[in-house]
Structures are given as C-alpha cells and as structure tokens.
Design a protein around this motif. Structure first.
Motif, PDB file in Angstrom:
ATOM      1  N   LEU A 100       0.812  -1.223   0.000  1.00  0.00           N
ATOM      2  CA  LEU A 100       0.000   0.000   0.000  1.00  0.00           C
ATOM      3  C   LEU A 100       0.843   1.270   0.000  1.00  0.00           C
ATOM      4  CD1 LEU A 100      -2.688  -1.151   2.578  1.00  0.00           C
ATOM      5  CD2 LEU A 100      -3.115  -0.613   0.172  1.00  0.00           C
ATOM      6  N   ASP A 101       2.120   1.153   0.270  1.00  0.00           N
ATOM      7  CA  ASP A 101       2.989   2.325   0.406  1.00  0.00           C
ATOM      8  C   ASP A 101       3.459   2.819  -0.955  1.00  0.00           C
ATOM      9  OD1 ASP A 101       4.463   4.313   1.744  1.00  0.00           O
ATOM     10  OD2 ASP A 101       6.273   3.057   1.741  1.00  0.00           O
ATOM     11  N   LEU A 183      -6.391  -9.947  -0.139  1.00  0.00           N
ATOM     12  CA  LEU A 183      -5.928  -8.638  -0.618  1.00  0.00           C
ATOM     13  C   LEU A 183      -4.577  -8.744  -1.304  1.00  0.00           C
ATOM     14  CD1 LEU A 183      -6.984  -6.388   2.405  1.00  0.00           C
ATOM     15  CD2 LEU A 183      -7.959  -6.361   0.107  1.00  0.00           C
ATOM     16  N   THR A 184      -3.702  -9.565  -0.759  1.00  0.00           N
ATOM     17  CA  THR A 184      -2.383  -9.745  -1.362  1.00  0.00           C
ATOM     18  C   THR A 184      -2.503 -10.403  -2.732  1.00  0.00           C
ATOM     19  OG1 THR A 184      -1.386  -9.972   0.831  1.00  0.00           O
ATOM     20  CG2 THR A 184      -0.096 -10.756  -1.039  1.00  0.00           C
ATOM     21  N   ALA A 185      -3.356 -11.414  -2.833  1.00  0.00           N
ATOM     22  CA  ALA A 185      -3.577 -12.064  -4.128  1.00  0.00           C
ATOM     23  C   ALA A 185      -4.184 -11.090  -5.128  1.00  0.00           C
ATOM     24  CB  ALA A 185      -4.486 -13.283  -3.946  1.00  0.00           C
ATOM     25  N   ALA A 186      -5.093 -10.252  -4.663  1.00  0.00           N
ATOM     26  CA  ALA A 186      -5.721  -9.271  -5.552  1.00  0.00           C
ATOM     27  C   ALA A 186      -4.692  -8.286  -6.091  1.00  0.00           C
ATOM     28  CB  ALA A 186      -6.825  -8.529  -4.804  1.00  0.00           C
ATOM     29  N   SER A 187      -3.675  -7.968  -5.267  1.00  0.00           N
ATOM     30  CA  SER A 187      -2.667  -6.991  -5.698  1.00  0.00           C
ATOM     31  C   SER A 187      -1.842  -7.499  -6.875  1.00  0.00           C
ATOM     32  CB  SER A 187      -1.732  -6.661  -4.522  1.00  0.00           C
ATOM     33  OG  SER A 187      -0.832  -7.729  -4.256  1.00  0.00           O
ATOM     34  N   GLU A 188      -1.823  -8.828  -7.067  1.00  0.00           N
ATOM     35  CA  GLU A 188      -1.106  -9.401  -8.206  1.00  0.00           C
ATOM     36  C   GLU A 188      -1.876  -9.194  -9.511  1.00  0.00           C
ATOM     37  OE1 GLU A 188       1.822 -11.357  -8.192  1.00  0.00           O
ATOM     38  OE2 GLU A 188       2.199 -11.056  -6.049  1.00  0.00           O
ATOM     39  N   LYS A 189      -3.180  -8.919  -9.392  1.00  0.00           N
ATOM     40  CA  LYS A 189      -4.039  -8.809 -10.579  1.00  0.00           C
ATOM     41  C   LYS A 189      -4.514  -7.389 -10.852  1.00  0.00           C
ATOM     42  CE  LYS A 189      -4.074 -13.320 -11.113  1.00  0.00           C
ATOM     43  NZ  LYS A 189      -3.394 -13.973 -12.267  1.00  0.00           N
ATOM     44  N   VAL A 190      -4.725  -6.610  -9.790  1.00  0.00           N
ATOM     45  CA  VAL A 190      -5.265  -5.260  -9.961  1.00  0.00           C
ATOM     46  C   VAL A 190      -4.366  -4.254  -9.239  1.00  0.00           C
ATOM     47  CG1 VAL A 190      -7.632  -6.109 -10.129  1.00  0.00           C
ATOM     48  CG2 VAL A 190      -6.735  -5.411  -7.915  1.00  0.00           C
ATOM     49  N   SER A 191      -4.490  -3.007  -9.634  1.00  0.00           N
ATOM     50  CA  SER A 191      -3.728  -1.923  -9.007  1.00  0.00           C
ATOM     51  C   SER A 191      -4.545  -1.314  -7.873  1.00  0.00           C
ATOM     52  CB  SER A 191      -3.388  -0.851 -10.044  1.00  0.00           C
ATOM     53  OG  SER A 191      -2.983   0.344  -9.416  1.00  0.00           O
ATOM     54  N   PHE A 192      -4.012  -1.356  -6.641  1.00  0.00           N
ATOM     55  CA  PHE A 192      -4.701  -0.707  -5.530  1.00  0.00           C
ATOM     56  C   PHE A 192      -4.883   0.783  -5.810  1.00  0.00           C
ATOM     57  CE2 PHE A 192      -3.156  -3.977  -2.157  1.00  0.00           C
ATOM     58  CZ  PHE A 192      -4.183  -4.822  -2.520  1.00  0.00           C
ATOM     59  N   GLN A 194      -5.330   2.326  -8.653  1.00  0.00           N
ATOM     60  CA  GLN A 194      -6.453   2.551  -9.571  1.00  0.00           C
ATOM     61  C   GLN A 194      -7.790   2.307  -8.887  1.00  0.00           C
ATOM     62  OE1 GLN A 194      -5.843   0.250 -13.124  1.00  0.00           O
ATOM     63  NE2 GLN A 194      -3.948   1.310 -13.660  1.00  0.00           N
ATOM     64  N   VAL A 195      -7.871   1.293  -8.061  1.00  0.00           N
ATOM     65  CA  VAL A 195      -9.113   1.008  -7.334  1.00  0.00           C
ATOM     66  C   VAL A 195      -9.455   2.167  -6.407  1.00  0.00           C
ATOM     67  CG1 VAL A 195     -10.190  -0.480  -5.607  1.00  0.00           C
ATOM     68  CG2 VAL A 195      -8.854  -1.490  -7.464  1.00  0.00           C
ATOM     69  N   ILE A 196      -8.469   2.666  -5.685  1.00  0.00           N
ATOM     70  CA  ILE A 196      -8.694   3.790  -4.775  1.00  0.00           C
ATOM     71  C   ILE A 196      -9.137   5.021  -5.550  1.00  0.00           C
ATOM     72  CG2 ILE A 196      -7.522   5.424  -3.235  1.00  0.00           C
ATOM     73  CD1 ILE A 196      -5.794   3.012  -2.300  1.00  0.00           C
ATOM     74  N   ALA A 197      -8.491   5.286  -6.694  1.00  0.00           N
ATOM     75  CA  ALA A 197      -8.819   6.464  -7.499  1.00  0.00           C
ATOM     76  C   ALA A 197     -10.242   6.410  -8.038  1.00  0.00           C
ATOM     77  CB  ALA A 197      -7.827   6.602  -8.648  1.00  0.00           C
ATOM     78  N   GLY A 201     -14.812   8.411  -1.658  1.00  0.00           N
ATOM     79  CA  GLY A 201     -14.562   8.198  -0.240  1.00  0.00           C
ATOM     80  C   GLY A 201     -13.129   7.743  -0.026  1.00  0.00           C
ATOM     81  N   LEU A 202     -12.756   6.637  -0.630  1.00  0.00           N
ATOM     82  CA  LEU A 202     -11.368   6.189  -0.549  1.00  0.00           C
ATOM     83  C   LEU A 202     -10.447   7.171  -1.254  1.00  0.00           C
ATOM     84  CD1 LEU A 202     -11.490   2.310  -1.167  1.00  0.00           C
ATOM     85  CD2 LEU A 202     -11.139   3.538   0.991  1.00  0.00           C
ATOM     86  N   ARG A 203     -10.896   7.666  -2.405  1.00  0.00           N
ATOM     87  CA  ARG A 203     -10.086   8.616  -3.171  1.00  0.00           C
ATOM     88  C   ARG A 203      -9.825   9.885  -2.362  1.00  0.00           C
ATOM     89  NH1 ARG A 203     -13.123   8.862  -7.346  1.00  0.00           N
ATOM     90  NH2 ARG A 203     -14.365  10.621  -6.656  1.00  0.00           N
ATOM     91  N   GLU A 204     -10.865  10.433  -1.755  1.00  0.00           N
ATOM     92  CA  GLU A 204     -10.706  11.671  -0.984  1.00  0.00           C
ATOM     93  C   GLU A 204      -9.851  11.445   0.262  1.00  0.00           C
ATOM     94  OE1 GLU A 204     -13.905  12.113  -3.765  1.00  0.00           O
ATOM     95  OE2 GLU A 204     -13.547  10.571  -2.237  1.00  0.00           O
TER      96      GLU A 204
END
Length: 213
Positions: A100-101, A183-192, A194-197, A201-204
């Motif tokens: 996440l960093d 969550l770790t497995a998901a990070s191999e497939k998607v960009s955190f 991009q999901v946050i953006a 709520g998460l974006r702000e």
C-alpha cells in the motif's frame, strides 16, 4: 513475551526491508510480486525480494512463537495452529502495508485506521506505539519530506500484525489471515492505486493532506 514478539517482528521485517531498499533497484534483483521472485529463484537467481519474503516470514514465525510462550498451555495442535496462523498474520500484514505504500501518507493512514481499534482498551499497548509513530510521521510523509520505504512499511505492518495476533485466538487469526491473503492475491491482478482512485470516499481520504503541485 508480547514485547519480545514486537521487537522480533519490527527488527526482523524492518531489517530485510532495509536490505531490499538498498539493493532492490539493482538489475539482478528486479522482479515483480511473489510470482516474479519465485520465478527468479527457479532460474537460480536470489532477488532481494526473495530474501525479504523469507526474512519477513521468519520474523513472523519468531514473533508468533514468542506470543504463544506468554499464553497458558493448551493442546499441542491448538498451540501449533496459533503459531502458524499468527506467523501468517504478522508476515502478511508486513507485506500488505508495504504494497500500500505507493503514495505519500497512504500506508500511514492505513496504519492509523487499522491500529486505532487495536490500541483501544487494556490490551492496546502493542498497537499504541505504531499508531503514535504513524501520527507523528504523517505530516512529513504527506509533504514528501520523508518516506517509509520497504524498511518502514514492513516494520509498521509487522508491528500491527503482532498487535492483531495478540488480540485474536485461532478463529480470529484465521479470519484475519484470509482477508490479508485475499488482498495480497488481488494486488497481483489489480492496481490498488487505480481502485482507490475510482472509489469515492477512498479517493478523498487517500488524497487528504497530500501536496498539490
């Protein structure tokens, strides 16, 4: 026992994270994700990321064993389950916070949000230190005056993992490990990022306090 577990987790995970910070950018160490580091191992190449995986895992195992040493004796199977699951929670939390960093302040905000509930109550001392460190570092991290790097993110995640494991039994540790693994497995497939953006709520929250050039 709990203090020893925190020391082992923080120093162990932070130490191998520092090694990755120092040499990870070299061409021979470059690989992406668990699959990339494992593929490099199959080719006979030991990357700094592979060293970090082993080192963080060992730190998590030692921390979980130390936590168990401070608990009342139970059946051997249950003790083994607590140690194995605890090790997974500590190591997984260290790795997840590092994943996440990627933006200023993001890992520290997650550290505060995840650690604050653990710091509440009589057993919150293990989480209070990491949460306080997050709050102290957050202003400078948001202004890009400091950065956690792998060393800081791994250490912070491992300490929060110890605090979580200390509060949970077998079922709680298993549930926490399942979420961390997913969550770790998901990070191999998607960009955190991009999901946050894309998520209101998460974006702000992610952008709150960050420098705008």
């Amino acid at each position: 026992a709990a203090a020893g577990a925190a020391l082992a987790a923080g120093l162990g995970a932070g130490g191998v994270g520092l090694y990755d910070d120092l040499v990870g950018a070299r061409p021979e160490h470059r690989a992406k994700g668990f699959h990339g580091h494992l593929a490099a191992l199959r080719q006979g190449r030991v990357t700094s990321g592979a060293v970090k995986i082993v080192g963080v895992g060992a730190a998590g195992l030692l921390a979980a064993a130390l936590l168990e040493a401070g608990r009342p004796a139970g059946s051997r199977g249950r003790r083994t389950a607590r140690v194995v699951l605890g090790a997974g929670v500590v190591a997984g939390a260290a790795n997840l916070l590092n994943l996440l960093d990627l933006r200023p302040g993001r890992a520290l905000k997650v550290g505060v949000l995840a650690g604050a509930p653990l710091a509440a109550g009589s057993g919150g001392a293990l989480a209070a230190g990491p949460v306080g460190a997050c709050l102290g570092l957050l202003p400078d991290d948001l202004r890009e005056r400091v950065m956690l790097g792998d060393s800081g993110a791994n250490a912070l995640g491992a300490l929060l993992g110890v605090a979580l494991a200390d509060r949970c039994g077998v079922a709680g540790r298993a549930a926490a490990l399942a979420v961390i693994t997913a969550l770790t497995a998901a990070s191999e497939k998607v960009s955190f990022t991009q999901v946050i953006a894309r998520t209101p709520g998460l974006r702000e929250l992610d952008e709150l306090g960050r420098r705008r050039d």
